[in-house]
Design an enzyme around this catalytic site. Structure first.
Site, PDB file in Angstrom:
ATOM      1  N   ASP A  11       8.152   0.090  -6.037  1.00 33.72           N
ATOM      2  CA  ASP A  11       6.999   0.837  -5.555  1.00 33.72           C
ATOM      3  C   ASP A  11       7.514   1.839  -4.523  1.00 33.72           C
ATOM      4  OD1 ASP A  11       4.168   1.371  -5.003  1.00 33.72           O
ATOM      5  OD2 ASP A  11       4.567   0.371  -3.094  1.00 33.72           O
ATOM      6  N   ASP A  13       5.180   3.999  -1.870  1.00 34.34           N
ATOM      7  CA  ASP A  13       4.474   4.023  -0.593  1.00 34.34           C
ATOM      8  C   ASP A  13       4.335   2.624   0.003  1.00 34.34           C
ATOM      9  OD1 ASP A  13       3.599   6.920  -0.409  1.00 34.34           O
ATOM     10  OD2 ASP A  13       2.801   6.381  -2.371  1.00 34.34           O
TER      11      ASP A  13
END
Length: 209
Positions: A11, A13
């Protein structure tokens, strides 16, 4: 994982970069520019949600009167104006470098639109195009659906059983689990104990460089 680890799917953010505070501030900037007065804690409930899902909430519950494409452009401009505030997480980028040295394939799988993914890549010192990425623009359904991670596996050419996901949100965890990939959560993840491992446990699975 039932096969030796061959790939990491990250991922972006809140995992590779400390961008959530910048998302929060730029979100307020964009909302105010369109006359929206939102509760101070509004953004806290958006972690892990895709841009289109957030837009739907703004339209349905807060009176936003503009199409998704226009809102997304406004959001991106506000975020880009604060891009210098985005900082990498050292524990994540250190592991990225170790995995790269060990020959693992790596991809970034984000619920953010492509423009924000590219901006964050630049902050990480990674040239757009040099890393396999999946953005919200690439799939019909974002996290918590498995589509982003399934596409990431396809682009890397590895099976779910030979990969691991690194995440920080409940939506990301659900997406990884639905795709059948082992999930490792960042130290600040506050979800209940379940079918996931802490970030630090991943290091024992890395092959030696």
């Amino acid at each position: 994982m039932s096969l030796p680890l061959r790939a990491l799917l990250w991922d972006m953010d809140g995992t590779l970069v400390d961008s959530e505070p910048v998302h929060r501030r730029s979100f307020v900037d964009a909302a105010r520019s369109h006359g929206l007065a939102l509760p101070e804690d509004f953004h806290d409930g958006l972690i892990g949600k895709s841009e289109d899902a957030i837009h739907a909430i703004l339209v349905a519950e807060h009176g936003l009167d503009m199409p998704f494409a226009a809102w997304s452009e406004s959001r991106f401009a506000a975020y880009l104006a604060r891009i210098e505030e985005v900082q990498p997480f050292a524990i994540a980028t250190d592991l990225w470098a170790r995995a790269e040295a060990a020959g693992l394939d790596q991809a970034i799988v984000s619920n953010s639109p492509a423009g924000i993914v590219r901006a964050n890549l630049t902050r990480l010192g990674l040239a757009p195009g040099s890393v396999v990425t999946v953005s919200r623009n690439d799939v019909a359904r974002g996290k918590p659906h498995p589509d982003p991670y399934l596409l990431g596996l396809s682009r890397l050419g590895v099976p779910a059983t030979a990969a691991a996901v690194i995440e920080d949100s409940g939506a990301g965890l659900a997406a990884a689990q639905a795709a059948g990939i082992a999930a490792y959560m960042m130290p600040w993840f506050e979800g209940e104990k379940g079918n996931w491992q802490p970030f630090g446990a991943l290091q024992k699975h890395l092959p030696h460089a």
